[in-house]
Design a protein around this motif. Structure first.
Motif, PDB file in Angstrom:
ATOM      1  N   MET A 201      36.094  35.366  62.386  1.00 41.54           N
ATOM      2  CA  MET A 201      36.338  35.618  61.107  1.00 41.54           C
ATOM      3  C   MET A 201      36.982  36.961  60.828  1.00 41.54           C
ATOM      4  N   THR A 202      37.818  36.974  59.800  1.00 45.28           N
ATOM      5  CA  THR A 202      38.926  37.911  59.436  1.00 45.28           C
ATOM      6  C   THR A 202      38.268  38.420  58.178  1.00 45.28           C
ATOM      7  N   ILE A 203      38.419  39.745  58.013  1.00 41.61           N
ATOM      8  CA  ILE A 203      38.250  40.494  56.831  1.00 41.61           C
ATOM      9  C   ILE A 203      39.236  40.647  56.096  1.00 41.61           C
ATOM     10  N   THR A 204      39.490  40.165  54.720  1.00 45.45           N
ATOM     11  CA  THR A 204      40.354  39.985  53.984  1.00 45.45           C
ATOM     12  C   THR A 204      39.988  41.156  52.815  1.00 45.45           C
ATOM     13  N   LYS A 205      41.183  41.898  52.313  1.00 47.25           N
ATOM     14  CA  LYS A 205      40.826  42.741  51.223  1.00 47.25           C
ATOM     15  C   LYS A 205      40.987  41.867  50.038  1.00 47.25           C
ATOM     16  N   PRO A 206      40.117  42.427  48.962  1.00 39.92           N
ATOM     17  CA  PRO A 206      40.335  41.712  47.874  1.00 39.92           C
ATOM     18  C   PRO A 206      41.369  41.880  47.129  1.00 39.92           C
ATOM     19  N   LYS A 207      41.811  40.880  46.323  1.00 42.63           N
ATOM     20  CA  LYS A 207      43.112  40.999  45.441  1.00 42.63           C
ATOM     21  C   LYS A 207      42.750  41.814  44.379  1.00 42.63           C
ATOM     22  N   PRO A 208      43.709  42.898  43.934  1.00 42.93           N
ATOM     23  CA  PRO A 208      43.654  43.988  42.909  1.00 42.93           C
ATOM     24  C   PRO A 208      43.783  42.850  41.591  1.00 42.93           C
ATOM     25  N   LYS A 209      42.846  43.437  40.863  1.00 36.30           N
ATOM     26  CA  LYS A 209      42.932  42.419  39.282  1.00 36.30           C
ATOM     27  C   LYS A 209      44.009  42.745  38.563  1.00 36.30           C
ATOM     28  N   SER A 210      44.525  41.857  37.955  1.00 32.73           N
ATOM     29  CA  SER A 210      45.715  42.056  37.146  1.00 32.73           C
ATOM     30  C   SER A 210      45.506  43.030  35.835  1.00 32.73           C
ATOM     31  N   THR A 211      46.440  43.942  35.750  1.00 32.28           N
ATOM     32  CA  THR A 211      46.445  44.927  34.681  1.00 32.28           C
ATOM     33  C   THR A 211      46.672  43.950  33.555  1.00 32.28           C
ATOM     34  N   GLN A 212      47.519  42.896  33.697  1.00 30.77           N
ATOM     35  CA  GLN A 212      48.041  42.277  32.570  1.00 30.77           C
ATOM     36  C   GLN A 212      46.578  41.472  31.647  1.00 30.77           C
ATOM     37  N   THR A 213      45.535  41.480  32.507  1.00 29.90           N
ATOM     38  CA  THR A 213      44.384  40.917  31.837  1.00 29.90           C
ATOM     39  C   THR A 213      43.730  42.000  31.258  1.00 29.90           C
ATOM     40  N   ALA A 214      43.727  43.046  31.733  1.00 28.86           N
ATOM     41  CA  ALA A 214      43.077  44.141  30.989  1.00 28.86           C
ATOM     42  C   ALA A 214      43.824  44.480  29.722  1.00 28.86           C
ATOM     43  N   ASP A 215      45.142  44.595  29.926  1.00 24.59           N
ATOM     44  CA  ASP A 215      46.016  45.005  28.549  1.00 24.59           C
ATOM     45  C   ASP A 215      46.018  43.882  27.511  1.00 24.59           C
ATOM     46  N   SER A 216      45.927  42.560  28.065  1.00 30.71           N
ATOM     47  CA  SER A 216      45.571  41.511  26.817  1.00 30.71           C
ATOM     48  C   SER A 216      44.454  41.587  26.223  1.00 30.71           C
ATOM     49  N   PHE A 217      43.434  42.077  27.003  1.00 25.01           N
ATOM     50  CA  PHE A 217      41.838  42.142  26.320  1.00 25.01           C
ATOM     51  C   PHE A 217      42.017  43.467  25.566  1.00 25.01           C
ATOM     52  N   ILE A 218      42.794  44.807  25.821  1.00 23.20           N
ATOM     53  CA  ILE A 218      42.546  45.798  24.934  1.00 23.20           C
ATOM     54  C   ILE A 218      43.507  45.614  23.615  1.00 23.20           C
ATOM     55  N   SER A 219      44.697  44.874  24.064  1.00 20.92           N
ATOM     56  CA  SER A 219      45.620  44.780  22.819  1.00 20.92           C
ATOM     57  C   SER A 219      44.819  43.721  21.809  1.00 20.92           C
ATOM     58  N   GLY A 220      43.907  42.965  22.203  1.00 17.63           N
ATOM     59  CA  GLY A 220      43.100  42.076  21.422  1.00 17.63           C
ATOM     60  C   GLY A 220      42.329  42.401  20.564  1.00 17.63           C
TER      61      GLY A 220
END
Length: 86
Positions: free
Chosen positions: A1-20
């Protein structure tokens, strides 16, 4: 079993949340009067005297003369220290 790095969360989602957010809207400064926006402007006293004299000669208000000067500078360009900005 390989260890995978979690994908970084999109800043676009955070930006759209804040701008809303309801308070995210950038409100213009000053007071709206009809179709115009009132602003605060500081002018040297000697220049203000000249503006008032020109306004009296033209039969216009001080605000009208200042508005006309700004309009001409924006629409027809402005020369400062020999540099022309159109």
């Amino acid at each position: 079993m390989t260890i995978t790095k979690p994908k970084p969360k999109s800043t676009q989602t955070a930006d759209s949340f804040i701008s809303g957010a309801p308070d995210a809207e950038v409100k213009p400064r000053g007071v709206k009067k009809g179709n115009k926006q009132q602003i605060s402007l500081t002018i040297a006293p000697t220049l203000l005297v000249k503006i008032d004299e020109l306004a009296a000669e033209l039969g216009q208000s001080r605000a009208a003369v200042i508005n006309m000067a700004i309009y001409r500078a924006v629409e027809h360009g402005l020369t400062i220290d020999g540099l022309r900005k159109a």
